[in-house]
Write an enzyme that holds these catalytic residues in place. Structure first.
Site, PDB file in Angstrom:
ATOM      1  N   ASP A  58      -4.665 -12.770  18.329  1.00  0.00           N
ATOM      2  CA  ASP A  58      -3.814 -13.295  17.259  1.00  0.00           C
ATOM      3  C   ASP A  58      -4.746 -13.821  16.185  1.00  0.00           C
ATOM      4  OD1 ASP A  58      -2.271 -14.872  15.582  1.00  0.00           O
ATOM      5  OD2 ASP A  58      -1.022 -15.671  17.184  1.00  0.00           O
ATOM      6  N   ASN A  86      -6.688  -4.878   9.909  1.00  0.00           N
ATOM      7  CA  ASN A  86      -5.441  -4.224   9.491  1.00  0.00           C
ATOM      8  C   ASN A  86      -4.226  -5.143   9.509  1.00  0.00           C
ATOM      9  OD1 ASN A  86      -3.356  -1.900   9.391  1.00  0.00           O
ATOM     10  ND2 ASN A  86      -2.980  -2.854  11.389  1.00  0.00           N
ATOM     11  N   TYR A 157       2.469 -12.630  -1.001  1.00  0.00           N
ATOM     12  CA  TYR A 157       1.786 -11.469  -0.415  1.00  0.00           C
ATOM     13  C   TYR A 157       0.768 -10.904  -1.410  1.00  0.00           C
ATOM     14  CZ  TYR A 157       1.086  -6.716   1.403  1.00  0.00           C
ATOM     15  OH  TYR A 157       0.527  -5.544   1.860  1.00  0.00           O
ATOM     16  N   LYS A 161      -3.361 -10.637  -1.045  1.00  0.00           N
ATOM     17  CA  LYS A 161      -4.159  -9.402  -1.055  1.00  0.00           C
ATOM     18  C   LYS A 161      -5.225  -9.453  -2.162  1.00  0.00           C
ATOM     19  CE  LYS A 161      -2.463  -7.102   2.476  1.00  0.00           C
ATOM     20  NZ  LYS A 161      -3.273  -6.829   3.672  1.00  0.00           N
ATOM     21  N   VAL A 190       3.658   3.029   2.588  1.00  0.00           N
ATOM     22  CA  VAL A 190       3.772   3.748   3.864  1.00  0.00           C
ATOM     23  C   VAL A 190       5.028   3.317   4.636  1.00  0.00           C
ATOM     24  CG1 VAL A 190       2.521   4.328   5.992  1.00  0.00           C
ATOM     25  CG2 VAL A 190       1.240   3.696   3.947  1.00  0.00           C
ATOM     26  N   THR A 192       6.709   1.950   7.305  1.00  0.00           N
ATOM     27  CA  THR A 192       6.462   1.089   8.479  1.00  0.00           C
ATOM     28  C   THR A 192       7.499  -0.030   8.394  1.00  0.00           C
ATOM     29  OG1 THR A 192       5.002  -0.407   7.272  1.00  0.00           O
ATOM     30  CG2 THR A 192       3.923   1.432   8.369  1.00  0.00           C
TER      31      THR A 192
END
Ligand SMILES: NC(=O)c1ccc[n+]([C@@H]2O[C@H](COP(=O)([O-])OP(=O)(O)OC[C@H]3O[C@@H](n4cnc5c(N)ncnc54)[C@H](OP(=O)(O)O)[C@@H]3O)[C@@H](O)[C@H]2O)c1
Length: 235
Positions: A58, A86, A157, A161, A190, A192
């Site tokens: 984690d 990732n 977010y 990044k 993508v 997901t």
């Protein structure tokens, strides 16, 4: 192409899981980490304890990362070639810069920034055992300051990044004398849990393309920021 030893975070699903599949299919050794490896049936199908191993990790927990390093040292006393950071989380939409709660920012930063810093720092001695010394941070086009030219429904977010990109830059300068290659790559939009069903790319296509880019990395790419097609992106 000679085979390598990869360590990946967030391998339970999405892009991380597909990275495990494709890197292992190419004959590499893959140590796949997840918060709950036993809880991912897809990951367990790939684990053979010969070329694919699973490890609990984690990124928010120092103790968990230290335990993972011990496990990796047992599995591969010769070290690892490549660390792929990732794992990542996104805020619920809309999370706007002027209203999203500070607690939400902390949570996103703890995983997407501090988590990457924590894992990288603990894994440096494992990477230093070999000459390859690559750290691949899965970033995003949403971390580019230059491309941020519209209203943003996921500010925590996107800022995380951008911070991850700066970590890539700092680390690439700090470790260049030790011949490290530190990069930040955008996987595309993508399909997901994070990207959603409307996304443009399958995990298979994004990862197949990224793996080709990974295979071409040399120390000349230290400090690189680009996309799944291998194109450079503006910071
Ligand atoms: N999908 C896209 O369109 C897109 C675009 C740009 C960048 N990215 C980046 O690509 C990376 C992978 O995203 P994805 O689309 O595959 O997302 P995903 O399907 O939501 O998977 C996220 C992964 O991160 C793991 N994770 C979350 N918190 C963690 C923690 N504290 N410790 C360890 N692992 C943790 C999750 O594990 P659990 O199963 O335990 O929750 C899961 O394996 C992320 O860094 C993301 O920001 C994705």
């Amino acid at each position: 192409m000679s085979s390598k030893i990869y360590f990946i975070t967030g391998s339970s699903r999405g892009i991380g899981l597909e990275l495990v599949k494709q890197l292992a299919a190419k004959g590499n050794t893959v140590i796949a980490s997840a918060r709950n490896p036993e809880g991912s049936a897809e990951l367990q199908k790939l684990v053979d304890d010969k070329k694919v191993f699973s490890v609990k990790l984690d990124v928010q927990s120092d103790a968990s990362v230290k335990a993972a390093v011990d496990k990796v040292n047992e599995i591969s006393p010769e070290g690892i070639d490549v660390l792929i950071n990732n794992s990542g989380i996104i805020a619920p939409k809309p999370s706007v810069s002027h209203t999203a709660k500070p607690e939400l920012w902390s949570d996103i930063y703890e995983t997407n920034v501090v988590g990457v810093v924590r894992v990288t720092q603990h894994f440096l001695p494992v990477l230093r055992k070999k000459d390859t010394r690559q750290v691949i941070n899965i970033g995003s086009d949403s971390g580019s300051l230059e491309l941020a030219n519209r209203a943003d429904l996921n500010a925590p977010y996107h800022c995380s990044k951008a911070a991850l990109n700066m970590f890539t830059r700092c680390l690439s300068h700090d470790l260049q004398n030790e011949k490290f290659t530190i990069v930040s790559i955008h996987p595309g939009w993508v399909i997901t849990d994070m990207g959603g069903k409307e996304a443009a790319l399958t995990t298979e296509d994004s990862v197949a393309s990224m793996v080709k880019v990974f295979e071409g990395y040399t120390q000349k790419d230290n400090g690189w920021y680009g996309n799944w097609k291998g194109e450079r992106m503006p910071w």
